[in-house]
Design a protein around this motif. Structure first.
Motif, PDB file in Angstrom:
ATOM      1  N   ALA A  49       0.785  -1.324  -0.124  1.00 26.17           N
ATOM      2  CA  ALA A  49      -0.258  -0.135  -0.171  1.00 26.17           C
ATOM      3  C   ALA A  49       0.817   1.216   0.018  1.00 26.17           C
ATOM      4  O   ALA A  49       0.394   2.182  -0.778  1.00 26.17           O
ATOM      5  CB  ALA A  49      -0.918  -0.083   1.044  1.00 26.17           C
ATOM      6  N   LEU A  50       2.000   1.066   0.600  1.00 28.73           N
ATOM      7  CA  LEU A  50       2.774   2.195   0.821  1.00 28.73           C
ATOM      8  C   LEU A  50       3.691   2.599  -0.429  1.00 28.73           C
ATOM      9  O   LEU A  50       3.710   3.870  -0.689  1.00 28.73           O
ATOM     10  CB  LEU A  50       4.029   2.043   1.902  1.00 28.73           C
ATOM     11  N   LEU A  51       3.919   1.606  -1.218  1.00 23.21           N
ATOM     12  CA  LEU A  51       4.499   1.580  -2.565  1.00 23.21           C
ATOM     13  C   LEU A  51       3.514   2.231  -3.629  1.00 23.21           C
ATOM     14  O   LEU A  51       4.024   3.084  -4.359  1.00 23.21           O
ATOM     15  CB  LEU A  51       5.030   0.305  -2.910  1.00 23.21           C
ATOM     16  N   GLY A  52       2.431   1.979  -3.452  1.00 18.00           N
ATOM     17  CA  GLY A  52       1.458   2.356  -4.195  1.00 18.00           C
ATOM     18  C   GLY A  52       1.131   4.033  -4.014  1.00 18.00           C
ATOM     19  O   GLY A  52       1.117   4.939  -4.905  1.00 18.00           O
ATOM     20  N   ALA A  90       5.297  11.204   2.515  1.00 24.11           N
ATOM     21  CA  ALA A  90       5.137  10.395   3.676  1.00 24.11           C
ATOM     22  C   ALA A  90       5.516   8.849   3.627  1.00 24.11           C
ATOM     23  O   ALA A  90       6.105   8.092   4.325  1.00 24.11           O
ATOM     24  CB  ALA A  90       3.943  10.784   4.267  1.00 24.11           C
ATOM     25  N   ALA A  91       4.911   8.494   2.376  1.00 26.37           N
ATOM     26  CA  ALA A  91       5.069   6.861   1.998  1.00 26.37           C
ATOM     27  C   ALA A  91       6.609   6.695   1.883  1.00 26.37           C
ATOM     28  O   ALA A  91       7.135   5.437   2.281  1.00 26.37           O
ATOM     29  CB  ALA A  91       4.177   6.485   0.892  1.00 26.37           C
ATOM     30  N   GLY A  92       7.259   7.469   1.138  1.00 26.31           N
ATOM     31  CA  GLY A  92       8.810   7.340   1.056  1.00 26.31           C
ATOM     32  C   GLY A  92       9.463   7.175   2.495  1.00 26.31           C
ATOM     33  O   GLY A  92      10.303   6.469   2.431  1.00 26.31           O
ATOM     34  N   TRP A  93       9.120   8.014   3.464  1.00 25.83           N
ATOM     35  CA  TRP A  93       9.765   8.167   4.688  1.00 25.83           C
ATOM     36  C   TRP A  93       9.530   6.762   5.555  1.00 25.83           C
ATOM     37  O   TRP A  93      10.090   6.173   5.916  1.00 25.83           O
ATOM     38  CB  TRP A  93       9.335   9.160   5.535  1.00 25.83           C
ATOM     39  N   ALA A  94       8.146   6.450   5.531  1.00 22.59           N
ATOM     40  CA  ALA A  94       7.625   5.136   5.860  1.00 22.59           C
ATOM     41  C   ALA A  94       8.375   3.959   5.419  1.00 22.59           C
ATOM     42  O   ALA A  94       8.595   3.207   6.196  1.00 22.59           O
ATOM     43  CB  ALA A  94       6.196   5.062   5.777  1.00 22.59           C
ATOM     44  N   LEU A  95       8.310   3.823   4.230  1.00 19.63           N
ATOM     45  CA  LEU A  95       9.148   2.652   3.578  1.00 19.63           C
ATOM     46  C   LEU A  95      10.516   2.615   4.105  1.00 19.63           C
ATOM     47  O   LEU A  95      10.887   1.222   4.065  1.00 19.63           O
ATOM     48  CB  LEU A  95       9.096   2.669   2.016  1.00 19.63           C
ATOM     49  N   GLY A  96      10.989   3.633   4.291  1.00 21.68           N
ATOM     50  CA  GLY A  96      12.387   3.672   4.838  1.00 21.68           C
ATOM     51  C   GLY A  96      12.638   2.890   6.439  1.00 21.68           C
ATOM     52  O   GLY A  96      13.687   2.732   7.134  1.00 21.68           O
TER      53      GLY A  96
END
Length: 202
Positions: free
Chosen positions: A55-58, A69-75
Motif C-alpha cells: 500500500a505504501l509503494l502504491g 510520507a510513504a517514502g519516509w515510511a518505507l525507509g
C-alpha cells in the motif's frame, strides 16, 4: 477528518499514539484527504508495519505530501529489495520516494552492502536520462551514498555536478560538505531518523 490531522497539519502526539495501538491502518491510507493519507503512512512507518508495504509503494507512486510520507515510511520497513526494484523500474515519483526510503534504511543502519553499488549503478542510469533530456534524480541517489558514508560519494557527487546541468547544485554541495566534514551526511541521518524533523513544516 481524523484526530491525526488538524487544519491540514499533523497532530504529532496522536500519530504516535496510533502507532502504538493495534488499529488497522489500511482504510486511512485510502482517505480522500491528502494530509490524512500522509499521517497514516507515517503511522505505518513508526509501527514498522510490513503488511503495509504494498500500500505504501502504491502511495509513493504519486506526488505531494502523501507520497513523501510513504517514502519516509518505507525507509522504516525492511523493504530493501522492493525499493531497489522501484528505484530501477519506477516512474519519476516512485523513483524519488524509493531513493528517500533507501536513504532512510541507510540512516538507521538497515541497508545491506548491496545498496551502495546499486546506487552507483542508479547514478549511471539517471545521468543517461539527463543526457537524453529527461528528468534525472541523480542527486537523490548520491544522497543515499552520502548517508551510507560510501568512500566514493564525493567522486559521485562531482560527476553529477559535471554531467547533469539541471541537478540541484545546492543539495549536492550540502551533501559534499557533510561527507567531507563528518564522513557521512549527518544532517540527513538526523532528519530521516526523526519523523518530526522530517515533516517539521507539516
Amino acid at each position: 477528518m481524523s484526530e491525526l490531522v488538524h487544519d491540514d497539519k499533523f497532530h504529532a502526539d496522536a500519530i504516535e499514539t496510533l502507532a502504538h495501538s493495534g488499529a488497522n491502518l489500511s482504510a486511512g491510507l485510502a482517505s480522500d484527504s491528502e494530509a490524512e493519507r500522509a499521517a497514516y503512512a507515517i503511522t505505518a512507518g513508526l509501527r514498522g508495519d510490513a503488511a503495509m508495504q504494498d500500500a505504501l509503494l502504491g502511495l509513493a507512486d504519486e506526488e505531494a505530501l502523501a507520497a513523501r510520507a510513504a517514502g519516509w515510511a518505507l525507509g522504516q520497513l525492511d523493504a530493501e529489495a522492493a525499493l531497489l526494484a522501484a528505484a530501477e523500474t519506477g516512474g519519476l515519483d516512485l523513483r524519488e520516494q524509493a531513493y528517500r526510503a533507501l536513504a532512510g534504511l541507510a540512516a538507521r543502519g538497515a541497508a545491506s552492502p548491496a545498496v551502495a553499488p546499486a546506487m552507483h549503478t542508479r547514478i549511471d542510469a539517471e545521468l543517461e536520462r539527463a543526457a537524453k533530456g529527461l528528468t534525472s534524480l541523480a542527486e537523490h541517489a548520491t544522497r543515499v551514498l552520502a548517508v551510507l558514508g560510501d568512500a566514493k560519494t564525493v567522486a559521485a557527487i562531482q560527476r553529477v555536478v559535471e554531467t547533469d546541468s539541471l541537478a540541484d547544485r545546492f543539495e549536492l554541495e550540502r551533501q559534499r560538505k557533510r561527507v567531507e566534514s563528518d564522513g557521512k551526511d549527518s544532517d540527513a541521518i538526523r532528519e530521516l531518523t526523526d519523523w518530526r524533523i522530517h515533516f517539521a513544516d507539516d
